[in-house]
Write an enzyme that holds these catalytic residues in place. Structure first.
Site, PDB file in Angstrom:
ATOM      1  N   VAL A 294       0.895  -1.004  -0.075  1.00 35.37           N
ATOM      2  CA  VAL A 294      -0.042  -0.047   0.000  1.00 35.37           C
ATOM      3  C   VAL A 294       0.950   1.253  -0.020  1.00 35.37           C
ATOM      4  CG1 VAL A 294      -2.054  -0.967   1.078  1.00 35.37           C
ATOM      5  CG2 VAL A 294      -0.261  -0.208   2.447  1.00 35.37           C
ATOM      6  N   SER A 295       0.369   2.441  -0.381  1.00 36.83           N
ATOM      7  CA  SER A 295       1.120   3.520  -0.539  1.00 36.83           C
ATOM      8  C   SER A 295       1.564   4.316   0.742  1.00 36.83           C
ATOM      9  CB  SER A 295       0.486   4.489  -1.617  1.00 36.83           C
ATOM     10  OG  SER A 295       0.249   3.974  -2.907  1.00 36.83           O
ATOM     11  N   SER A 296       0.715   4.349   1.684  1.00 36.85           N
ATOM     12  CA  SER A 296       0.717   5.123   2.994  1.00 36.85           C
ATOM     13  C   SER A 296       0.671   4.371   4.189  1.00 36.85           C
ATOM     14  CB  SER A 296       0.062   6.243   2.891  1.00 36.85           C
ATOM     15  OG  SER A 296      -1.254   5.944   3.060  1.00 36.85           O
TER      16      SER A 296
END
Length: 182
Positions: free
Chosen positions: A8-10
């Site tokens: 996931v990105s964050s």
């Protein structure tokens, strides 16, 4: 062996859905991380997964954009896997499996679409920021460097390196703050 990779990105996002899907797909080993997918740089768990897989293994992801956001990165990773004798499988996008020619073609098309979507998203974001700036709503992030403090230290005779060390900032930030006052 099936080896899973989730991303996931964050830090505010959850890996739970991907991890569950990879476990359901019977992955024996799963690598997961919270890092941006715009580049493969700094993605430790991706590198660990790519080092871990051996000939005859299959690297499994839930969606293509979890592995790479650019067609070039995706093709490079898949080529690296192929050279090691490792298959690649994507669970959600038509169960892509690089052992077939049709799947390889589909992989290229989907990678191009994913890259196109990322470009469009960046364009929309940039346009939104420009409109907000024009309306006076968006002023950017708050300054992290106190320019007055930097100038005061400079007036005391300190050099750029000394100021940077004293404030715990980069030298370039010191010079930007000093030049902003001109």
């Amino acid at each position: 062996m099936l080896v899973g990779y989730a991303r996931v990105s964050s830090s505010g996002q959850s890996l739970d859905v991907q991890l569950e899907a990879l476990k359901d797909a019977e992955c024996e080993e799963i690598f997961a991380e919270k890092r941006t997918g715009t580049s493969t740089t700094g993605r430790t768990e991706l590198n660990n997964a790519l080092s871990f897989v051996r000939k005859g293994d299959t690297l499994v992801v839930t969606r293509l954009d979890r592995l790479a956001r650019s067609a070039a990165d995706l093709h490079r990773i898949v080529r690296q896997l192929t050279e090691k004798g490792v298959a690649f499988q994507c669970l959600q996008q038509s169960s892509i499996d690089t052992t077939t020619s049709t799947a390889k073609l589909l992989l290229g098309v989907l990678a191009s679409i994913a890259e196109f979507e990322a470009d469009i998203r960046r364009e929309r974001q940039r346009e939104g920021i420009e409109r907000a700036k024009a309306a006076g709503v968006y002023k950017g992030r708050k300054p992290t460097v106190d320019a007055a403090q930097v100038r005061a230290l400079r007036n005391q005779g300190l050099g750029g390196t000394e100021i940077a060390k004293k404030l715990g900032i980069a030298r370039a930030s010191v010079y930007r703050a000093l030049n902003a006052g001109n």
